[in-house]
Design an enzyme around this catalytic site. Structure first.
Site, PDB file in Angstrom:
ATOM      1  N   GLU A   1       0.861  -1.185   0.000  1.00 43.77           N
ATOM      2  CA  GLU A   1       0.000   0.000   0.000  1.00 43.77           C
ATOM      3  C   GLU A   1       0.904   1.244   0.000  1.00 43.77           C
ATOM      4  O   GLU A   1       1.937   1.271   0.673  1.00 43.77           O
ATOM      5  CB  GLU A   1      -0.832  -0.047   1.285  1.00 43.77           C
ATOM      6  CG  GLU A   1      -1.623   1.177   1.605  1.00 43.77           C
ATOM      7  CD  GLU A   1      -2.219   1.117   3.016  1.00 43.77           C
ATOM      8  OE1 GLU A   1      -3.103   1.930   3.291  1.00 43.77           O
ATOM      9  OE2 GLU A   1      -1.803   0.266   3.822  1.00 43.77           O
TER      10      GLU A   1
ATOM     11  N   ILE B   1       1.684   4.886   1.250  1.00 45.01           N
ATOM     12  CA  ILE B   1       1.297   5.757   2.370  1.00 45.01           C
ATOM     13  C   ILE B   1       1.483   7.214   1.940  1.00 45.01           C
ATOM     14  O   ILE B   1       2.612   7.658   1.710  1.00 45.01           O
ATOM     15  CB  ILE B   1       2.168   5.472   3.622  1.00 45.01           C
ATOM     16  CG1 ILE B   1       2.104   3.976   4.005  1.00 45.01           C
ATOM     17  CG2 ILE B   1       1.748   6.371   4.789  1.00 45.01           C
ATOM     18  CD1 ILE B   1       0.761   3.483   4.489  1.00 45.01           C
TER      19      ILE B   1
ATOM     20  N   ASP C   1      14.479  -2.255  13.950  1.00 48.75           N
ATOM     21  CA  ASP C   1      15.406  -1.381  13.211  1.00 48.75           C
ATOM     22  C   ASP C   1      14.842   0.037  13.304  1.00 48.75           C
ATOM     23  O   ASP C   1      14.563   0.692  12.304  1.00 48.75           O
ATOM     24  CB  ASP C   1      15.526  -1.841  11.750  1.00 48.75           C
ATOM     25  CG  ASP C   1      16.683  -1.157  11.016  1.00 48.75           C
ATOM     26  OD1 ASP C   1      17.443  -0.424  11.670  1.00 48.75           O
ATOM     27  OD2 ASP C   1      16.813  -1.368   9.799  1.00 48.75           O
TER      28      ASP C   1
HETATM   29  P1  ADP Z   1      14.744   0.685   1.556  1.00 50.86           P
HETATM   30  O1  ADP Z   1      14.107  -0.620   1.926  1.00 50.86           O
HETATM   31  O2  ADP Z   1      15.527   0.632   0.301  1.00 50.86           O
HETATM   32  O3  ADP Z   1      15.520   1.310   2.703  1.00 50.86           O
HETATM   33  P2  ADP Z   1      12.450   2.292   2.156  1.00 50.86           P
HETATM   34  O4  ADP Z   1      11.452   1.279   2.571  1.00 50.86           O
HETATM   35  O5  ADP Z   1      13.126   3.019   3.256  1.00 50.86           O
HETATM   36  O6  ADP Z   1      13.535   1.662   1.202  1.00 50.86           O
HETATM   37  O7  ADP Z   1      11.719   3.304   1.195  1.00 50.86           O
HETATM   38  C1  ADP Z   1      12.354   4.332   0.469  1.00 50.86           C
HETATM   39  C2  ADP Z   1      11.574   5.622   0.640  1.00 50.86           C
HETATM   40  O8  ADP Z   1      10.225   5.416   0.295  1.00 50.86           O
HETATM   41  C3  ADP Z   1      11.618   6.090   2.077  1.00 50.86           C
HETATM   42  O9  ADP Z   1      12.205   7.357   2.100  1.00 50.86           O
HETATM   43  C4  ADP Z   1      10.195   6.176   2.528  1.00 50.86           C
HETATM   44  O10 ADP Z   1       9.907   7.483   2.957  1.00 50.86           O
HETATM   45  C5  ADP Z   1       9.346   5.871   1.314  1.00 50.86           C
HETATM   46  N1  ADP Z   1       8.377   4.791   1.613  1.00 50.86           N
HETATM   47  C6  ADP Z   1       8.631   3.587   2.139  1.00 50.86           C
HETATM   48  N2  ADP Z   1       7.539   2.818   2.191  1.00 50.86           N
HETATM   49  C7  ADP Z   1       6.537   3.565   1.682  1.00 50.86           C
HETATM   50  C8  ADP Z   1       5.124   3.348   1.460  1.00 50.86           C
HETATM   51  N3  ADP Z   1       4.552   2.181   1.754  1.00 50.86           N
HETATM   52  N4  ADP Z   1       4.400   4.355   0.933  1.00 50.86           N
HETATM   53  C9  ADP Z   1       4.982   5.530   0.614  1.00 50.86           C
HETATM   54  N5  ADP Z   1       6.286   5.799   0.780  1.00 50.86           N
HETATM   55  C10 ADP Z   1       7.063   4.836   1.306  1.00 50.86           C
END
Ligand code: ADP
Length: 287
Positions: free
Chosen positions: A92, A94, A195
């Site tokens: 999803e 966010i 984490d």
């Molecule tokens: P990684 O696993 O490579 O560290 P992240 O999960 O941290 O990547 O996601 C990268 C960026 O995307 C982050 O800066 C975060 O703010 C954004 N993000 C992560 N998950 C979501 C989501 N479900 N919806 C919108 N933005 C997201």
């Protein structure tokens, strides 16, 4: 470039046509994209590493486990899969909002309540990852046993293989192991994010915190608080609200580095450099 095979696989999982894709920066591990359909927005992570399939299976399980506790929001997992162009995790999307007054207080109290979720043993039903490094979650009856066997020793073993530390460092860890039962309060296993740094939560359009990128287990609740303090980014109101909800045992400031040592070792193994000195500085306080 977003491989067409992955896009088609996502379309099948969604049962809708993807009308637009937008790369998202900010992650250190995966390629990320926002996908738009006529009805909604989705978040797609892609990784081509050989271990990426296990990484996303574990991340999906961690997100599901957090959601199951019913305390804090996480992105709903739509699906994950492996293709010849890499593995992916579809979530999803966010929508981000502004942190309203009371954000930190709500978040602090919610984390304390998440930590109240307990289990008969330290550990978890599946192993997972911390960053891109494996994080085993074998079951143990006591916190020191769990912390040594499932957290510190696996990272020390990676550091030894990579010749990142000196023999005296390993000897000092041996001494710390003996002191753990007296250093850390004896508390029930607590469900932790695992984490918990400031890059691993979002604020949604309603102004509520959302947990992402978990490395969950039933562990010591002070692990999450220690990780949050390693790089900062959490308001003091967060900690005040946490302690109002569930006070920490006296002396937390003094034992904070004990828990941070795990995350510092992870950083030594991922990045090396200055983190070795931080490990030694933390260890010196106890041995
Ligand atoms: P990684 O696993 O490579 O560290 P992240 O999960 O941290 O990547 O996601 C990268 C960026 O995307 C982050 O800066 C975060 O703010 C954004 N993000 C992560 N998950 C979501 C989501 N479900 N919806 C919108 N933005 C997201």
């Amino acid at each position: 470039m977003l491989p067409l095979a992955i896009l088609e696989n996502c379309q099948t999982k969604l049962g809708e046509t993807i009308l637009a894709t937008r790369p998202i920066s900010g992650g250190d591990i995966n390629e990320a994209y926002q996908l738009s359909t006529a009805s909604s927005q989705y978040f797609l992570k892609i990784n081509t590493a050989p271990f990426a399939k296990e990484l996303f299976v574990a991340e999906a399980a961690g997100l599901h486990a957090i959601a199951t506790q019913g305390i804090l929001r996480t992105p709903t997992v739509i699906g994950h899969d492996s293709t010849e162009y890499g593995s992916f995790l579809l979530l999803e999307f966010i929508e981000s909002g502004y942190r309203p007054d009371g954000f930190w207080e709500c978040f602090g109290a919610a984390m304390a309540n998440l930590h109240r979720k307990t289990a008969p043993s330290f550990g978890f039903e599946n192993d997972n990852f911390i960053g891109v490094l494996p994080q085993p979650n074998g079951l143990h009856g006591t916190w020191p046993d769990f912390y040594i066997a499932e957290r510190l020793l696996p990272q020390l073993s990676i550091a030894e293989q990579g010749k990142k530390l000196q023999p005296t460092d390993f000897q000092n860890f041996e001494q710390l192991f003996k002191k753990l039962p007296e250093l850390c309060p004896n508390e029930p296993p607590a469900f932790v994010h695992g984490d918990f740094w400031s890059g691993n939560f979002l604020c949604d359009a309603n102004g509520s915190p959302v947990l992402i990128d978990p490395a969950v287990s039933f562990s010591h609740r002070e692990m999450d608080l220690a990780m949050s303090r390693l790089f900062g980014g959490f308001d003091r109101l967060f900690y005040q609200a946490y302690e109002t909800e569930w006070p920490l045992a006296p002396g937390f400031e003094g034992r904070l580095p004990v828990y941070q040592l795990y995350y510092l070792l992870v950083h030594v193994n991922l990045f090396g450099g200055g983190y070795v000195q931080l490990v030694r500085d933390a260890l010196r306080q106890f041995v």
